[in-house]
Design a protein around this motif. Structure first.
Motif, short mmCIF file in Angstrom:
data_model
loop_
_atom_site.label_atom_id
_atom_site.label_comp_id
_atom_site.label_asym_id
_atom_site.label_seq_id
_atom_site.Cartn_x
_atom_site.Cartn_y
_atom_site.Cartn_z
N GLU A 1 0.79 -1.23 0.00
CA GLU A 1 0.00 0.00 0.00
C GLU A 1 0.83 1.29 0.00
O GLU A 1 0.32 2.34 -0.35
CB GLU A 1 -0.92 0.05 1.23
CG GLU A 1 -1.90 -1.08 1.32
CD GLU A 1 -1.33 -2.33 1.98
OE1 GLU A 1 -0.27 -2.23 2.64
OE2 GLU A 1 -1.92 -3.41 1.83
N ARG B 1 0.42 14.23 -7.01
CA ARG B 1 -0.07 12.93 -7.45
C ARG B 1 0.97 12.19 -8.29
O ARG B 1 1.07 10.98 -8.23
CB ARG B 1 -1.37 13.12 -8.25
CG ARG B 1 -2.03 11.85 -8.71
CD ARG B 1 -3.35 12.13 -9.44
NE ARG B 1 -3.23 13.06 -10.55
CZ ARG B 1 -2.80 12.73 -11.76
NH1 ARG B 1 -2.45 11.50 -12.03
NH2 ARG B 1 -2.73 13.64 -12.71
N LYS C 1 4.34 5.52 -10.34
CA LYS C 1 2.90 5.56 -10.59
C LYS C 1 2.29 6.64 -9.69
O LYS C 1 2.95 7.16 -8.81
CB LYS C 1 2.25 4.20 -10.26
CG LYS C 1 2.64 3.09 -11.22
CD LYS C 1 1.43 2.31 -11.62
CE LYS C 1 1.79 1.28 -12.68
NZ LYS C 1 0.89 0.16 -12.63
N ASP C 2 1.01 6.91 -9.88
CA ASP C 2 0.33 7.94 -9.08
C ASP C 2 0.29 7.57 -7.60
O ASP C 2 0.29 6.39 -7.25
CB ASP C 2 -1.11 8.13 -9.57
CG ASP C 2 -1.18 8.79 -10.94
OD1 ASP C 2 -0.13 9.18 -11.48
OD2 ASP C 2 -2.29 8.92 -11.45
N LYS D 1 -1.41 8.83 -3.55
CA LYS D 1 -2.49 9.53 -2.85
C LYS D 1 -1.85 10.65 -2.03
O LYS D 1 -1.25 10.39 -0.99
CB LYS D 1 -3.24 8.58 -1.92
CG LYS D 1 -3.96 7.46 -2.59
CD LYS D 1 -4.62 6.56 -1.55
CE LYS D 1 -5.20 5.33 -2.15
NZ LYS D 1 -5.70 4.40 -1.10
N LYS E 1 0.48 4.66 -2.12
CA LYS E 1 0.28 4.31 -3.53
C LYS E 1 -1.20 4.46 -3.88
O LYS E 1 -2.06 4.04 -3.13
CB LYS E 1 0.71 2.87 -3.79
CG LYS E 1 2.17 2.59 -3.51
CD LYS E 1 2.46 1.10 -3.68
CE LYS E 1 3.87 0.74 -3.31
NZ LYS E 1 4.12 -0.71 -3.39
N ALA E 2 -1.48 5.08 -5.03
CA ALA E 2 -2.87 5.24 -5.45
C ALA E 2 -3.49 3.90 -5.79
O ALA E 2 -4.64 3.64 -5.46
CB ALA E 2 -2.95 6.18 -6.65
N SER E 3 -2.73 3.05 -6.45
CA SER E 3 -3.23 1.71 -6.77
C SER E 3 -2.48 0.74 -5.87
O SER E 3 -1.43 0.25 -6.22
CB SER E 3 -3.00 1.37 -8.23
OG SER E 3 -1.63 1.42 -8.55
N GLU F 1 0.36 -3.49 -5.23
CA GLU F 1 1.30 -3.61 -6.34
C GLU F 1 2.70 -3.27 -5.84
O GLU F 1 2.88 -2.32 -5.07
CB GLU F 1 0.91 -2.63 -7.45
CG GLU F 1 1.86 -2.60 -8.59
CD GLU F 1 1.47 -1.58 -9.66
OE1 GLU F 1 2.12 -1.59 -10.71
OE2 GLU F 1 0.53 -0.79 -9.45
N TRP G 1 6.34 -1.79 -6.52
CA TRP G 1 6.96 -0.82 -7.42
C TRP G 1 8.41 -1.22 -7.66
O TRP G 1 9.13 -1.53 -6.71
CB TRP G 1 6.92 0.57 -6.81
CG TRP G 1 5.59 1.24 -6.87
CD1 TRP G 1 4.37 0.67 -7.04
CD2 TRP G 1 5.36 2.65 -6.73
NE1 TRP G 1 3.38 1.63 -7.01
CE2 TRP G 1 3.97 2.86 -6.82
CE3 TRP G 1 6.18 3.73 -6.53
CZ2 TRP G 1 3.40 4.13 -6.73
CZ3 TRP G 1 5.63 5.00 -6.43
CH2 TRP G 1 4.24 5.18 -6.54
N THR H 1 -9.67 -5.27 1.78
CA THR H 1 -8.55 -6.08 1.29
C THR H 1 -8.76 -7.55 1.65
O THR H 1 -8.52 -8.44 0.84
CB THR H 1 -7.22 -5.56 1.87
OG1 THR H 1 -7.09 -4.18 1.57
CG2 THR H 1 -6.04 -6.32 1.29
#
Length: 187
Positions: free
Chosen positions: A36, A59, A80-81, A83, A103-105, A108, A110, A139
């Motif tokens: 996260e 962002r 990546k984007d 929050k 992390k926005a998504s 995952e 990185w 989750t």
């Protein structure tokens, strides 16, 4: 987890790990991650105060610099984007800045924090074991669904999504007995 890469010998793997470690050690920061969020630690001169820092988290971009130095410590786009509202930074012991980047998504790994940094091989990440009870509700339900669907596939049975489609079709057929579904292909 299967990789598209051919199997590496122990020597090649050791060399790749050593190269990756050298590249990471050369960065002006240290970083770790969980699914996260990222934690980025940037050393600053001893005695640095928060008013001496210019830190901007957007962002897509990260800027960490000392107001007295024209060359930023980090000034690059994120992999990546992120929050912004869930990301923070602190100055610890007047000698390092710790950034917690959400992390926005989530869910995952990185390969790097910012685009210009060398990548790590995310396939070698060994996450800590966790219990389902450690996860937040959303989750946890997602993981439980994935586990159920995996079991169903292994037994040759329909997944939860396929079962849901079948139920919807059965209800629709019951409500509309006049329609013929015998040649319908459901995907």
């Amino acid at each position: 987890m299967q990789s598209d890469k051919p199997e590496q010998s122990k020597e090649e793997l050791a060399a790749a790990i050593a190269k990756e470690q050298m590249e990471q050690d050369a960065l002006p920061y240290k970083w770790t991650q969980v699914l996260e969020e990222l934690t980025v630690t940037v050393p600053v001169p001893p005695g640095t105060r928060s008013r001496d820092l210019s830190i901007k988290i957007t962002r897509t971009h990260l800027l960490v610099s000392l107001k007295t130095n024209p060359t930023p410590l980090i000034d690059d786009d994120f992999y990546k984007d992120v929050k912004v509202d869930d990301s923070t930074w602190t100055l610890d012991d007047q000698k390092e800045v710790t950034l917690t980047i959400a992390k926005a998504s989530g869910l995952e790994w990185w390969p790097h924090v910012v685009k210009s940094a060398p990548k790590i091989d995310v396939a070698r990440i060994q996450p800590e074991n966790s219990k389902l009870s450690d996860l937040d509700g959303e989750t946890r339900s997602m993981v439980e669904k994935m586990m159920f669907d995996q079991q169903q596939k292994q037994m040759g049975k329909p997944t939860s999504d396929e079962m849901k489609k079948e139920d919807i079709l059965k209800k629709f057929q019951a409500q509309h007995p006049e329609l013929d579904f015998s040649k319908a292909k459901i995907q």
